[in-house]
Design an enzyme around this catalytic site. Structure first.
Site, PDB file in Angstrom:
ATOM      1  N   ASN A 106      40.920  78.565  46.455  1.00 61.49           N
ATOM      2  CA  ASN A 106      39.983  78.527  47.580  1.00 61.49           C
ATOM      3  C   ASN A 106      38.893  79.578  47.406  1.00 61.49           C
ATOM      4  O   ASN A 106      39.132  80.657  46.866  1.00 61.49           O
ATOM      5  CB  ASN A 106      40.726  78.748  48.896  1.00 61.49           C
ATOM      6  N   HIS A 123      38.743  80.427  41.484  1.00 59.98           N
ATOM      7  CA  HIS A 123      37.504  79.642  41.467  1.00 59.98           C
ATOM      8  C   HIS A 123      36.351  80.399  42.106  1.00 59.98           C
ATOM      9  O   HIS A 123      35.344  79.801  42.460  1.00 59.98           O
ATOM     10  CB  HIS A 123      37.717  78.298  42.182  1.00 59.98           C
ATOM     11  N   CYS A 160      15.711  91.113  39.615  1.00 57.64           N
ATOM     12  CA  CYS A 160      14.844  90.556  38.551  1.00 57.64           C
ATOM     13  C   CYS A 160      14.095  89.305  38.990  1.00 57.64           C
ATOM     14  O   CYS A 160      13.278  88.775  38.229  1.00 57.64           O
ATOM     15  CB  CYS A 160      15.681  90.239  37.307  1.00 57.64           C
ATOM     16  N   GLY A 197      49.488  73.563  49.538  1.00 56.74           N
ATOM     17  CA  GLY A 197      48.231  72.942  49.971  1.00 56.74           C
ATOM     18  C   GLY A 197      47.259  72.646  48.861  1.00 56.74           C
ATOM     19  O   GLY A 197      46.045  72.841  49.023  1.00 56.74           O
TER      20      GLY A 197
HETATM   21  C1  BV8 Z   1      37.165  73.768  32.974  1.00 54.85           C
HETATM   22  C2  BV8 Z   1      34.991  75.764  43.189  1.00 54.85           C
HETATM   23  C3  BV8 Z   1      36.618  73.997  30.706  1.00 54.85           C
HETATM   24  C4  BV8 Z   1      33.639  75.391  43.625  1.00 54.85           C
HETATM   25  C5  BV8 Z   1      36.224  73.946  42.175  1.00 54.85           C
HETATM   26  C6  BV8 Z   1      36.030  65.686  32.945  1.00 54.85           C
HETATM   27  C7  BV8 Z   1      34.785  66.296  32.963  1.00 54.85           C
HETATM   28  C8  BV8 Z   1      34.619  67.663  33.199  1.00 54.85           C
HETATM   29  C9  BV8 Z   1      35.747  68.457  33.420  1.00 54.85           C
HETATM   30  C10 BV8 Z   1      36.976  67.827  33.427  1.00 54.85           C
HETATM   31  C11 BV8 Z   1      37.143  66.469  33.192  1.00 54.85           C
HETATM   32  N1  BV8 Z   1      38.476  66.193  33.260  1.00 54.85           N
HETATM   33  C12 BV8 Z   1      39.149  67.322  33.534  1.00 54.85           C
HETATM   34  C13 BV8 Z   1      38.247  68.309  33.618  1.00 54.85           C
HETATM   35  C14 BV8 Z   1      38.532  69.684  33.899  1.00 54.85           C
HETATM   36  C15 BV8 Z   1      38.182  69.914  35.366  1.00 54.85           C
HETATM   37  C16 BV8 Z   1      39.187  69.186  36.220  1.00 54.85           C
HETATM   38  O1  BV8 Z   1      40.327  69.592  36.276  1.00 54.85           O
HETATM   39  N2  BV8 Z   1      38.749  68.096  36.878  1.00 54.85           N
HETATM   40  C17 BV8 Z   1      39.687  67.350  37.706  1.00 54.85           C
HETATM   41  C18 BV8 Z   1      38.995  66.840  38.965  1.00 54.85           C
HETATM   42  C19 BV8 Z   1      40.257  66.202  36.863  1.00 54.85           C
HETATM   43  N3  BV8 Z   1      38.278  71.332  35.529  1.00 54.85           N
HETATM   44  C20 BV8 Z   1      37.196  72.095  35.315  1.00 54.85           C
HETATM   45  O2  BV8 Z   1      36.094  71.672  35.082  1.00 54.85           O
HETATM   46  C21 BV8 Z   1      37.475  73.583  35.334  1.00 54.85           C
HETATM   47  N4  BV8 Z   1      36.862  74.183  34.194  1.00 54.85           N
HETATM   48  O3  BV8 Z   1      37.993  72.938  32.708  1.00 54.85           O
HETATM   49  O4  BV8 Z   1      36.398  74.383  32.046  1.00 54.85           O
HETATM   50  C22 BV8 Z   1      35.940  74.991  29.885  1.00 54.85           C
HETATM   51  C23 BV8 Z   1      36.714  75.843  29.094  1.00 54.85           C
HETATM   52  C24 BV8 Z   1      36.070  76.761  28.302  1.00 54.85           C
HETATM   53  C25 BV8 Z   1      34.678  76.846  28.314  1.00 54.85           C
HETATM   54  C26 BV8 Z   1      33.922  76.008  29.127  1.00 54.85           C
HETATM   55  C27 BV8 Z   1      34.557  75.077  29.920  1.00 54.85           C
HETATM   56  C28 BV8 Z   1      36.867  74.199  36.586  1.00 54.85           C
HETATM   57  C29 BV8 Z   1      37.613  73.701  37.806  1.00 54.85           C
HETATM   58  C30 BV8 Z   1      37.110  74.426  39.051  1.00 54.85           C
HETATM   59  C31 BV8 Z   1      36.120  73.563  39.769  1.00 54.85           C
HETATM   60  N5  BV8 Z   1      35.760  74.234  41.005  1.00 54.85           N
HETATM   61  N6  BV8 Z   1      35.853  74.595  43.260  1.00 54.85           N
HETATM   62  C32 BV8 Z   1      33.636  75.008  45.072  1.00 54.85           C
HETATM   63  O5  BV8 Z   1      34.656  75.159  45.773  1.00 54.85           O
HETATM   64  O6  BV8 Z   1      32.579  74.555  45.505  1.00 54.85           O
HETATM   65  S1  BV8 Z   1      37.377  72.741  42.332  1.00 54.85           S
HETATM   66  C33 BV8 Z   1      37.832  72.488  43.943  1.00 54.85           C
HETATM   67  O7  BV8 Z   1      39.040  71.768  43.835  1.00 54.85           O
HETATM   68  C34 BV8 Z   1      38.200  73.696  44.788  1.00 54.85           C
HETATM   69  O8  BV8 Z   1      38.268  74.923  44.105  1.00 54.85           O
HETATM   70  C35 BV8 Z   1      39.583  73.321  45.265  1.00 54.85           C
HETATM   71  O9  BV8 Z   1      40.326  74.361  45.677  1.00 54.85           O
HETATM   72  C36 BV8 Z   1      40.068  72.694  44.035  1.00 54.85           C
HETATM   73  C37 BV8 Z   1      41.353  71.975  44.032  1.00 54.85           C
HETATM   74  O10 BV8 Z   1      41.405  71.181  45.172  1.00 54.85           O
HETATM   75  P1  BV8 Z   1      42.533  71.549  46.250  1.00 54.85           P
HETATM   76  O11 BV8 Z   1      42.387  72.984  46.597  1.00 54.85           O
HETATM   77  O12 BV8 Z   1      43.834  71.111  45.744  1.00 54.85           O
HETATM   78  O13 BV8 Z   1      42.041  70.726  47.487  1.00 54.85           O
HETATM   79  P2  BV8 Z   1      42.241  69.174  47.737  1.00 54.85           P
HETATM   80  O14 BV8 Z   1      41.395  68.793  48.898  1.00 54.85           O
HETATM   81  O15 BV8 Z   1      42.094  68.431  46.442  1.00 54.85           O
HETATM   82  O16 BV8 Z   1      43.780  69.028  48.157  1.00 54.85           O
HETATM   83  C38 BV8 Z   1      44.219  69.566  49.394  1.00 54.85           C
HETATM   84  C39 BV8 Z   1      45.725  69.404  49.398  1.00 54.85           C
HETATM   85  O17 BV8 Z   1      46.245  70.024  50.585  1.00 54.85           O
HETATM   86  C40 BV8 Z   1      46.180  67.962  49.439  1.00 54.85           C
HETATM   87  O18 BV8 Z   1      47.283  67.797  48.565  1.00 54.85           O
HETATM   88  C41 BV8 Z   1      46.643  67.752  50.892  1.00 54.85           C
HETATM   89  O19 BV8 Z   1      47.723  66.837  50.981  1.00 54.85           O
HETATM   90  C42 BV8 Z   1      47.112  69.135  51.236  1.00 54.85           C
HETATM   91  N7  BV8 Z   1      47.045  69.497  52.659  1.00 54.85           N
HETATM   92  C43 BV8 Z   1      46.112  69.136  53.574  1.00 54.85           C
HETATM   93  N8  BV8 Z   1      46.374  69.752  54.751  1.00 54.85           N
HETATM   94  C44 BV8 Z   1      47.472  70.545  54.548  1.00 54.85           C
HETATM   95  C45 BV8 Z   1      47.903  70.386  53.219  1.00 54.85           C
HETATM   96  N9  BV8 Z   1      48.965  71.028  52.714  1.00 54.85           N
HETATM   97  C46 BV8 Z   1      49.629  71.859  53.535  1.00 54.85           C
HETATM   98  N10 BV8 Z   1      49.278  72.081  54.829  1.00 54.85           N
HETATM   99  C47 BV8 Z   1      48.214  71.432  55.360  1.00 54.85           C
HETATM  100  N11 BV8 Z   1      47.882  71.640  56.651  1.00 54.85           N
END
Ligand code: BV8
Length: 252
Positions: A106, A123, A160, A197
């Site tokens: 988060n 992140h 800058c 979460g």
């Molecule tokens: C990297 C920050 C390599 C910004 C975020 C194809 C193309 C390009 C990249 C990729 C690709 N395939 C895979 C990748 C890698 C990619 C990736 O994993 N993609 C996924 C979608 C397949 N990852 C990256 O690109 C990472 N970097 O790989 O770099 C590299 C290496 C070397 C050199 C250069 C490059 C970077 C990933 C970070 C991206 N940034 N956010 C911003 O926030 O604006 S991601 C974003 O998703 C947030 O950070 C968020 O936290 C994160 C994960 O989501 P969740 O937190 O899990 O949230 P979500 O809504 O999905 O789920 C909520 C959950 O809570 C659910 O399960 C729900 O049921 C539950 N819930 C709901 N309410 C409750 C609850 N649980 C409990 N109680 C409740 N009340």
């Protein structure tokens, strides 16, 4: 509490009581009860936007003003939010386990506002901006940098003049190596890993529970829904973090 859930809570409490070291990974779900929209849920942030439209360096290069608008909107949503019971339980866990490590995806800052100190913001943070010309120049709270609040404007680095960007990790960007090292150390040395979460689909963070498990940790998932991690979790606590975590804490 239904019987199955009560039994799972009991097993989680026993594992935590035996644990010498505990760590937690959190995602947007732990902030849901604070009114902060998740990414992929029915009211998710991505519902109206596509990740590749906004949370990528290409999007920022193409439309920096739009990306800033999105982050300003999110800051507005979060500014009024308060840490919820789930955040507060994890903050108190630092008193139970001295090395309790909180690894969060988060960017909302709510764990720190809840009192957690050992937080790894894997992140980045929505509340910081950094210079695109000199990434080491980071501005906390964004108020220090003129123009970060002005609608439509792309704020400029006061040192800058280069454009500022939100200090978060976008898709396709590497995570901070120091943060990844701290997370790796935490998950390979803990006896219990709480995964709270998160949809467990964003890498490299989504790979951490498997690493913890290979290192002998008990994996406890807290989520309202199933995720790709559920099948591999040792204990599944199905429910809202703000309800389940206090249930567990009360029995510790
Ligand atoms: C990297 C920050 C390599 C910004 C975020 C194809 C193309 C390009 C990249 C990729 C690709 N395939 C895979 C990748 C890698 C990619 C990736 O994993 N993609 C996924 C979608 C397949 N990852 C990256 O690109 C990472 N970097 O790989 O770099 C590299 C290496 C070397 C050199 C250069 C490059 C970077 C990933 C970070 C991206 N940034 N956010 C911003 O926030 O604006 S991601 C974003 O998703 C947030 O950070 C968020 O936290 C994160 C994960 O989501 P969740 O937190 O899990 O949230 P979500 O809504 O999905 O789920 C909520 C959950 O809570 C659910 O399960 C729900 O049921 C539950 N819930 C709901 N309410 C409750 C609850 N649980 C409990 N109680 C409740 N009340």
């Amino acid at each position: 509490m239904d019987v199955g859930h009560a039994e799972s809570v009991g097993r989680a409490v026993e594992a935590l009581k035996r644990a010498r070291a505990v760590a937690a990974i959190t995602g947007a779900g732990i902030s849901a009860e604070s009114g902060v929209p998740t990414f992929r849920g029915p009211d998710g942030l991505w519902r109206n936007f596509r990740a590749e439209d906004l949370a990528t360096p290409e999007a920022f290069a193409r439309a920096p003003g739009l990306v800033w608008e999105w982050y300003r909107w999110r800051r507005g949503r979060i500014a009024g939010a308060q840490p919820n019971a789930g955040h507060l339980v994890l903050a108190r866990f630092e008193d139970r386990w001295p090395d309790f490590a909180l690894l969060t995806q988060n960017v909302d800052g709510l764990h720190r506002r809840a009192g957690s100190r050992n937080v790894v913001e894997l992140h980045g943070s929505l509340w910081r901006a950094r210079c695109t010309a000199e990434p080491a120049r980071v501005f906390d709270e964004m108020q220090q940098a003129p123009g970060t609040g002005d609608p439509g404007r792309v704020p400029a680095c006061p040192a800058c003049g280069a454009p500022l960007r939100p200090d978060v990790v976008w898709f396709g960007e590497a995570l901070d190596p120091a943060a990844v090292a701290r997370a790796h150390d935490a998950v390979t040395s803990c006896d219990v890993l709480l995964v709270v979460g998160t949809s467990a689909i964003v890498y490299p963070v989504a790979a951490l529970p498997a690493l913890a498990r290979r290192s002998g940790a008990t994996i406890i998932e807290v989520n309202v829904d199933r995720t790709p991690l559920t099948a591999d979790a040792d204990i599944v606590l199905r429910g809202a973090a703000g309800v389940v975590l206090p249930e567990v804490e009360r029995l510790l």
